[in-house]
Scaffold this motif. Structure first.
Motif, short mmCIF file in Angstrom:
data_model
loop_
_atom_site.label_atom_id
_atom_site.label_comp_id
_atom_site.label_asym_id
_atom_site.label_seq_id
_atom_site.Cartn_x
_atom_site.Cartn_y
_atom_site.Cartn_z
N VAL A 143 -33.28 55.11 -5.47
CA VAL A 143 -33.28 56.02 -6.63
C VAL A 143 -31.84 56.28 -7.04
O VAL A 143 -30.92 55.97 -6.29
N ASN A 144 -31.70 56.84 -8.23
CA ASN A 144 -30.37 57.25 -8.64
C ASN A 144 -29.95 58.44 -7.78
O ASN A 144 -30.59 59.50 -7.79
N GLU A 146 -27.55 60.57 -7.83
CA GLU A 146 -27.17 61.82 -8.47
C GLU A 146 -28.42 62.61 -8.87
O GLU A 146 -28.50 63.81 -8.63
N ASN A 147 -29.37 61.90 -9.45
CA ASN A 147 -30.63 62.57 -9.77
C ASN A 147 -31.27 63.16 -8.53
O ASN A 147 -31.75 64.30 -8.54
N ALA A 148 -31.27 62.40 -7.46
CA ALA A 148 -31.88 62.87 -6.22
C ALA A 148 -31.16 64.13 -5.72
O ALA A 148 -31.79 65.11 -5.31
N SER A 150 -29.37 66.43 -7.42
CA SER A 150 -29.64 67.64 -8.19
C SER A 150 -31.10 68.05 -8.04
O SER A 150 -31.43 69.24 -8.00
N ALA A 151 -32.00 67.09 -7.93
CA ALA A 151 -33.42 67.41 -7.79
C ALA A 151 -33.67 68.14 -6.47
O ALA A 151 -34.38 69.15 -6.43
N LEU A 152 -33.07 67.65 -5.41
CA LEU A 152 -33.27 68.29 -4.11
C LEU A 152 -32.70 69.70 -4.10
O LEU A 152 -33.33 70.65 -3.61
N MET B 155 -37.18 71.21 -9.53
CA MET B 155 -36.54 69.91 -9.40
C MET B 155 -36.32 69.29 -10.77
O MET B 155 -35.24 68.77 -11.08
N ALA B 159 -32.50 69.15 -12.37
CA ALA B 159 -32.02 67.78 -12.56
C ALA B 159 -31.77 67.50 -14.05
O ALA B 159 -30.76 66.89 -14.42
N GLN B 174 -35.08 56.87 -16.40
CA GLN B 174 -34.57 56.83 -15.03
C GLN B 174 -34.91 58.13 -14.29
O GLN B 174 -35.38 58.11 -13.16
N ASP B 178 -37.24 58.53 -11.01
CA ASP B 178 -36.73 59.08 -9.76
C ASP B 178 -37.53 60.29 -9.29
O ASP B 178 -37.88 60.40 -8.11
N MET B 182 -39.80 60.68 -5.91
CA MET B 182 -39.56 61.71 -4.90
C MET B 182 -40.77 62.61 -4.73
O MET B 182 -41.17 62.93 -3.60
#
Lengths: 189, 189, 189, 189
Positions: A143-144, A146-148, A150-152, B155, B159, B174, B178, B182
């Motif tokens: 996955v990207n 950066e997205n991961a 900020s999502a986390l 999330m 994000a 994208q 992602d 997740m």
DNA sequence: AATGAATGAGAATTCATTCAT
DNA sequence: TATGAATGAATTCTCATTCAT
């Protein structure tokens, strides 16, 4: 007489800012809460803005350092993500007021807000690194990162505050278990 | 002469509030943007507070209605979650400024802020319902549905804004891919 | 270690007061300039007011003494006026900042300002005396000596500062020659 | 209800500024003197600075216009100088407070003060022109016209204020006669 | 003698709200 | 309906002065 004026002010500022937000909080409020004359605040901090910035800096640093110091090199990426989630959940529980400040005051185009986002970004990039590591080790899906990151961060932050600002009990174990499951294994069986 | 004063004011208020936030925005700003005398605003809205509340109500309703109207009964819970994520990502992209307002002004103990959280909660509970449905259908792992709801909302929200307020391009595809991975399949392979 | 604290403060005060004026100058400024703690100033001078007064007293005394010491009894009144003009022009060139203070802070009804005017008046009356002398000797036209005193002081003061605060060079010779001509011979051929 | 708020404020400002000077005068003072709420001043003038600037602008303009309108082309340079002196003496007598402001606040390096000096300079250059005219007509001695301009202004200004702020009566005729003599014929018989 | 942290009384400015027209 | 001048409470920040060390 134990506490230095500076730390009295610091504590009072956290209280008041989290209660009222940056704009609504007044230096009079903070001074009263710290049992200090208004001028004293200005003796220690150049402005309301600077006091606030200092406060957020310290907080984010605390969060990042707490996580960073517990991340061991030989941990598995999955373990690292678990640790990050656990730490963040615990930090939010412990410093609810500060976390409210963070989520409240980070969005906008003022200098202060840009500064905050930069700090948060520095924390997110820590998560990002772990995700990247996992991908490279072929343990994580690609996955990207950066997205991961900020999502986390966002999932843990919002879920924590949602509970903390609602009436319910803050069941850290349950929350940790749920977030871990979603983030690592996914909702779908 | 087409537009009613009320809607002129409404539009101007969205612009100004999202640009400056509730506290920094002034009624003069709004009046100027709407090409209306300041008194006129008070003829149509009782107070700054009320104008703001009205505006946020409309916004959250728009988000919830947008999602709700596209959720079909015969969709698989997994599909529903996908749809929710996709919709929310798109909504945030489209109404960035409104979303900033939402994240900015929802944390705190003022009446207005409690009101906001109630609205957001009403949206989260929509997600919650889907999760619960998935659990009951034995498609989803058994997690606390409320935690899952707020986590999913958070999330996607964080994000999205992280990208929208940074300099990067907002690559909805994208991000969707992602977050979907997740949330549904988990990071771990 | 040569300088006494008092004179360090005195020097710093001249600098700061002339740069910023009485009101805008702060005790912090002065303390910093003197490399002295703020409390130290209050050890040596009772108040800002007193420090300032002391400073202006010294200055006016310097001007008056400078002129007085060069006025010889056997000079012709015309020569005396010339000398006064020359001295004053030179003094203003040398102590521009002090002269700014003087013109700035002498008009008003505060005690300090009354005090200043009294000092200036004491200098003017020196000129006045010479004029009176000239009239009695039938060398000067019969004018009101007080008017003449203040006029001579004012013409030299304003003309000097006009140049000193503009960008031009301070050509003392030219200025002296012009003022001498106007005061003694008059403009008209 | 005859007077517009603006002119009420204007009058009050002149009073207060001349009494206390720019720095010591407070907007509260002015508001109280004008019988107006403090906010009202800010409705009409952007800041203390601007109010002050406006006031000085008006004043200098009044002085210059008054003189300018009475200067006729076919007057002899000597007559023109006489007229200028007479007008200035009369103006200072009439607007003592304003003149105090002028002499008080024109010296220094702040923007406002630079602005003031520019205004005064514009008046001085009027005098300068007459002197130049006289020199060209070979009626006046050849002096530096700029020096003459500032000297004439200064002599009249300081002499006037010296009387006006002292206890004595303001004998315009005597003062005019003395200044005329000094400026045109010189002290020496 | 010297220090500098602490104080608190103001100061300028802002802005939501009111109200007479 | 619509206006915009007027208001005054509230806010941030400054700075002369004090005083314990």
């Amino acid at each position: 007489m134990r506490k230095s004026k500076t730390s009295l002010i610091f504590q009072a500022a956290i209280d008041v800012f989290s209660e009222k937000g940056f704009d609504k909080a007044t230096m009079d409020d903070i001074a009263a809460r710290a049992n200090v004359a208004k001028g004293t605040i200005y003796y220690h901090f150049k402005s309301k803005e600077e006091l606030f910035l200092f406060l957020v800096e310290e907080g984010v640093e605390m969060l990042r350092d707490g996580v960073e110091s517990k991340l061991l090199d030989d941990m598995h990426p999955r373990e690292k993500i678990e640790l990050i989630l656990r730490e963040q959940i615990s930090f939010f529980g412990q410093y609810r007021d500060f976390c409210v400040i963070l989520l409240r005051e980070s969005w906008g185009a003022e200098d202060r807000q840009l500064e905050f986002r930069k700090m948060i970004r520095s924390y997110m990039s820590l998560i990002e690194g772990v995700v990247r590591e996992g991908i490279e080790a072929d343990t994580f899906h690609s996955v990207n990162a950066e997205n991961a990151g900020s999502a986390l961060f966002g999932m843990a932050a919002i879920a924590s505050l949602h509970i903390l600002l609602g009436k319910g009990e803050y069941d850290e174990e349950q929350l940790f278990s749920d977030l871990k499951r979603m983030a690592l294994a996914g909702l779908v069986k």
